[in-house]
Design a protein around this motif. Structure first.
Motif, mmCIF file in Angstrom:
data_model
loop_
_atom_site.group_PDB
_atom_site.id
_atom_site.type_symbol
_atom_site.label_atom_id
_atom_site.label_comp_id
_atom_site.label_asym_id
_atom_site.label_seq_id
_atom_site.Cartn_x
_atom_site.Cartn_y
_atom_site.Cartn_z
ATOM 1 N N ILE A 51 0.835 -1.200 0.000
ATOM 2 C CA ILE A 51 0.000 0.000 0.000
ATOM 3 C C ILE A 51 0.872 1.254 0.000
ATOM 4 O O ILE A 51 0.625 2.189 -0.757
ATOM 5 C CB ILE A 51 -0.961 0.001 1.206
ATOM 6 N N GLY A 52 1.904 1.259 0.838
ATOM 7 C CA GLY A 52 2.767 2.439 0.911
ATOM 8 C C GLY A 52 3.502 2.718 -0.384
ATOM 9 O O GLY A 52 3.536 3.862 -0.865
ATOM 10 N N ILE A 53 4.084 1.678 -0.988
ATOM 11 C CA ILE A 53 4.850 1.870 -2.226
ATOM 12 C C ILE A 53 3.958 2.281 -3.399
ATOM 13 O O ILE A 53 4.244 3.271 -4.086
ATOM 14 C CB ILE A 53 5.665 0.609 -2.562
ATOM 15 N N PRO A 54 2.851 1.558 -3.696
ATOM 16 C CA PRO A 54 2.025 1.976 -4.839
ATOM 17 C C PRO A 54 1.368 3.337 -4.652
ATOM 18 O O PRO A 54 1.236 4.095 -5.630
ATOM 19 C CB PRO A 54 0.973 0.856 -4.951
ATOM 20 N N LEU A 55 0.971 3.685 -3.424
ATOM 21 C CA LEU A 55 0.378 5.003 -3.205
ATOM 22 C C LEU A 55 1.386 6.108 -3.518
ATOM 23 O O LEU A 55 1.054 7.111 -4.166
ATOM 24 C CB LEU A 55 -0.112 5.129 -1.762
ATOM 25 N N ALA A 56 2.610 5.917 -3.041
ATOM 26 C CA ALA A 56 3.632 6.933 -3.268
ATOM 27 C C ALA A 56 3.979 7.052 -4.752
ATOM 28 O O ALA A 56 4.066 8.165 -5.294
ATOM 29 C CB ALA A 56 4.888 6.605 -2.456
ATOM 30 N N LEU A 57 4.151 5.929 -5.425
ATOM 31 C CA LEU A 57 4.546 5.964 -6.836
ATOM 32 C C LEU A 57 3.414 6.472 -7.724
ATOM 33 O O LEU A 57 3.641 7.269 -8.644
ATOM 34 C CB LEU A 57 4.972 4.566 -7.294
ATOM 35 N N ALA A 58 2.191 6.018 -7.465
ATOM 36 C CA ALA A 58 1.056 6.443 -8.297
ATOM 37 C C ALA A 58 0.766 7.920 -8.135
ATOM 38 O O ALA A 58 0.249 8.564 -9.054
ATOM 39 C CB ALA A 58 -0.182 5.620 -7.947
ATOM 40 N N LEU A 74 5.133 6.775 4.327
ATOM 41 C CA LEU A 74 3.803 6.160 4.358
ATOM 42 C C LEU A 74 3.852 4.762 4.974
ATOM 43 O O LEU A 74 2.872 4.306 5.577
ATOM 44 C CB LEU A 74 3.227 6.067 2.945
ATOM 45 N N ALA A 75 4.996 4.079 4.809
ATOM 46 C CA ALA A 75 5.099 2.694 5.262
ATOM 47 C C ALA A 75 4.988 2.571 6.771
ATOM 48 O O ALA A 75 4.438 1.582 7.279
ATOM 49 C CB ALA A 75 6.430 2.091 4.789
#
Length: 269
Positions: free
Chosen positions: A84-91, A102-103
């Motif tokens: 969740i943290g990685i895709p939210l940040a990248l998107a 975010l993680a």
């Protein structure tokens, strides 16, 4: 982020979660797909930005590199932090530093979800026990497979919904956040992985003098052109020599009493 991409991320989040048996059990799921480094690669492939995904995954992995999960005890949910943290940040157009920021809170929230899933799944062993008392083999299988349903719904569903619905909100927050706050996240994103390495060192260094080995590796990387791979090979060779040197006196000490006993036996004869 499209709905299809969010669904894919949700499926991999479920496969990489703890207590999920489908991808070679704990080895292939929690210990491989569930690791932020591997999750970053998977998310990067899904979102079409492998480089940013791997970088963000490596940074989040560094944060949790010293975490262990003995039995059912889990100090933080790495699955939510990664998927969740990685895709939210990248998107949302963020970087690895934002993914790390975010993680941390997501790993705490995910821990609550994990405990909730385990509470629900406590019902299914009793269902299997009752089926076993009746001699119902099919009922035992049914209870085993039904136990995976709440985990799939809650784990995959939560990751999919948060990634799909939370991306616009995250993008708005990052675009309207003050520069001072963005700088804080950047600094925190670089500082928090140091905590993960500190946890790893605390577990790895059984003796205080071993910190010298860590400092030696740090100096070699910083003052020479040695790559991380070359340093790992050098460290492996050094560890092998150290173990062999430590084991040699023990072997001699173990052999000495045997020799003494043999001489005593010969003398008595």
């Amino acid at each position: 982020m499209s709905l299809f991409q969010a669904i894919l991320i949700g499926i991999f989040a479920y496969l990489g979660s703890k207590r999920t048996p489908w991808f070679f059990g704990v080895t292939g799921g929690w210990n491989m797909i569930g690791r932020p480094l591997v999750a970053g690669l998977i998310i990067g492939l899904i979102l079409g930005d492998v480089r940013s995904g791997v970088i963000a995954g490596a940074m989040v992995q560094a944060l949790f590199i010293g975490q262990i999960t003995p039995g059912g005890a889990m100090p933080a949910d790495v699955n939510w932090a990664a998927y969740i943290g990685i895709p939210l940040a990248l998107a949302a157009g963020g970087t690895g530093e934002q993914a790390v920021a975010l993680a941390v809170p997501l790993s705490m929230l995910g821990l609550g979800l994990f405990n909730f899933i385990m509470t629900i799944n406590a019902y299914f062993p009793h269902m299997g026990d009752k089926a076993a008392e009746r001699g119902d083999g099919a009922g035992i299988h049914r209870a085993t497979y039904l136990a995976a349903v709440p985990s799939f719904i809650l784990r995959a569903g939560s990751a999919m919904l948060i990634c799909y619905l939370g991306t616009p909100l995250t993008e708005v927050l990052l675009n309207n956040m003050p520069d001072l706050m963005l700088h804080f996240f950047e600094v925190a994103g670089k500082l928090l992985p140091a905590i993960g390495f500190a946890m790893l060192l605390k577990q790895s260094l059984s003796r205080s003098w071993m910190i010298v080995l860590f400092l030696m590796g740090w100096v070699l990387i910083g003052s020479t052109s040695m790559s991380v791979t070359a340093l790992a090979i050098f460290a492996t060779a050094l560890a092998f020599i150290f173990v062999m040197a430590q084991g040699q006196p023990a072997v001699q000490a173990a052999a000495q009493p045997a020799k003494g006993i043999e001489e005593d036996d010969c003398y008595e004869e």
